[in-house]
Design an enzyme around this catalytic site. Structure first.
Site: not given
Length: 492
Positions: A246-247, A190, A242-244, A264, A399, A300
């Site tokens: 979302a992770g 995706k 992606g972002s923390t 990551e 970030e 990142c």
């Protein structure tokens, strides 16, 4: 500022943009929605693809499952046969490398010179690396402590849901599909809504390479589609960059399902300048750019917290100010551009919001701080350097993902390490010194997943990933291949 015009006709390949690549075919999407890509250089539409739905994900997962469950198609092929497929795939990507670079640059603002070095090259490199690696994996038969032998087998983990960000869409997709394919897995990829045109070209390369039907499937979509893929009952592993935030959500879902996941995530890495560092920009400028401002700051691992010794603080600020102010800002498709636009208008607003916070908290801007003068279109932000703040400032903690550097003073090496480690992130970092042994000692004390000495570039042979809120698991290297393999011990 350079002013090259974004191309009216982008090299999106021969297949119609109104179809999805599922099960080895170009199929009509199940929904009617579209994702429209907006040029970050001009703010104008440059292309559109179908907005994937849960039904499209279901079809893609079914295709990937069928391709995996029949060992004659992919998972059970001898490693040498899979490796041959990967090398043909690499050849087809190479044949389109200039188009990949152009498409990525046009969509996310990556300077075309950077895209030509990374997005056009890294995927094929990784495919060939993992082809060689899996071919070289021989039997692992051990003498048992209780007699007999133990045959340790490495088997593909299954169907992989791969969710790819917009900042390095081809490179970070390859971080996932290259080792997964080598291991014998199949994938549903995706891509991010901001960068979907290049994924269409990737599907064409996979088709032209003759990858068996269902081995790679691509469904563009937003967060809801990604969340559906992560929770799908027929997915065996998730790989996400992606972002923390979302992770964290993905980790919760995978934890509840006992589903393996590689994450990551974000970073706020430290660039540690020791008091014996060489600061001649003519010598270190290129390496400093890669470590701090690459891809317009939308990377990142960048070391956007620059830690400077008190004895040389003003000198470091002056060097970084000269460095940042010398950057050529312009249209990402112009070969002379060093800093292109932010990927979207919303993201530019985010970056500008952090610059405002830095000002409000007492930071002194030594260069940048706004939009380039005389530019009416596109999502541009000047490279910006802050001085006079400590590690408690918002722009030192969170970030930003833009071309904003904060120079923070420290007393001695131990203090520099303490400041570097005083972060919820731990992804990258660099140490700059004329004494390699000293630099290695400082690097060893920094709590991070990766760190460079007088340079930084993720190498395909080395594991890449973070600690703390920067993620879990590793990509690249043999460790990246192992992440897509299950171990089975056969006692004989």
């Amino acid at each position: 500022m350079s002013t090259a015009t974004t191309q009216n006709t982008l090299p999106t390949g021969d297949k119609p943009l109104d179809s999805l690549f599922i099960g080895g075919e170009w199929v009509v999407p199940q929904g009617t929605g579209q994702i429209t890509v907006i040029s970050p250089n001009t703010g104008d539409p440059i292309g559109a693809v179908p907005d994937g739905t849960a039904g499209d994900i279901d079809a893609a997962v079914r295709a990937a499952r069928a391709a995996f469950d029949d060992p004659r198609i992919w998972s059970g092929l001898p490693a040498a046969q899979r490796a041959a497929h990967l090398r043909r795939f690499a050849d087809e990507i190479d044949a389109r490398k200039d188009d990949f670079a152009t498409l990525v640059s046009a969509q996310n603002g990556m300077p075309i010179g950077v895209a030509a070095q990374l997005e056009a090259v890294y995927p094929a490199t990784l495919l060939r690396y993992y082809a060689d690696l899996v071919e070289a994996q021989g039997p692992d038969v051990r003498d048992g402590m209780f007699g007999g032998k133990v045959d340790v087998r490495r088997e593909p983990i299954g169907v992989v849901g791969a969710i790819v960000p917009w900042n390095f869409p081809q490179t970070l997709a390859a971080f996932k599909f290259a080792p997964a394919l080598a291991a014998g897995c199949t994938l549903v990829i995706k891509p991010s809504p901001e960068t979907v045109l290049d994924s269409h070209l990737l599907a064409e390369a996979a088709e032209a390479a003759g990858l068996p039907a269902g081995v790679i499937n691509i469904v563009p979509g937003g967060r809801e589609v990604g969340a559906y893929l992560v929770s799908h009952p027929d997915i065996d592993k998730v790989a996400f960059t992606g972002s923390t935030a979302a992770g964290t959500s993905i980790a919760e879902t995978c934890g509840r399902l006992l589903r393996p996941v590689t994450l990551e995530l974000g970073g706020k890495s430290a660039t540690i300048v020791l008091d014996d560092a060489e600061l001649d920009l003519a010598t270190i400028g290129n390496e400093l750019f890669v470590a701090t401002l690459a891809n317009n700051g939308q990377t990142c691992f960048l070391g956007t917290r620059v830690l400077a010794p008190r004895s040389r603080y003003d000198e470091v600020v002056d060097v970084l100010t000269a460095f940042a102010s010398s950057m050529q800002i312009g249209d990402s498709l112009d070969a002379t551009t060093q800093i292109g636009p932010m990927a979207s208008e919303r993201h530019r607003e985010r970056v500008e919001g952090y610059i405002s916070k830095g000002r409000a908290e007492g930071g002194r801007i030594t260069t940048g701080g706004g939009r380039p003068s005389g530019v009416d279109a596109g999502w541009f932000v000047q490279p910006t350097v802050f001085a006079g703040l400590d590690n408690s400032a918002t722009i030192a903690r969170e970030e930003i993902f833009g071309p904003v550097l904060t120079v923070i003073g420290y007393e001695d090496d131990a203090d520099a390490v303490a400041i570097a480690n005083d972060s919820e992130f731990g992804l990258g970092g660099t140490v700059w010194s004329s004494n390699e042994d000293r630099a290695r000692a400082v690097a060893a004390a920094v709590r991070t997943g990766t760190i460079g000495i007088n340079r930084y570039i993720p190498d395909p042979v080395a594991p890449f990933g973070g600690v703390k809120h920067s993620g879990m698991g590793r990509e690249l290297g043999p460790e990246g291949l192992a992440a897509y393999q299950n171990l089975k011990s056969v006692y004989c």
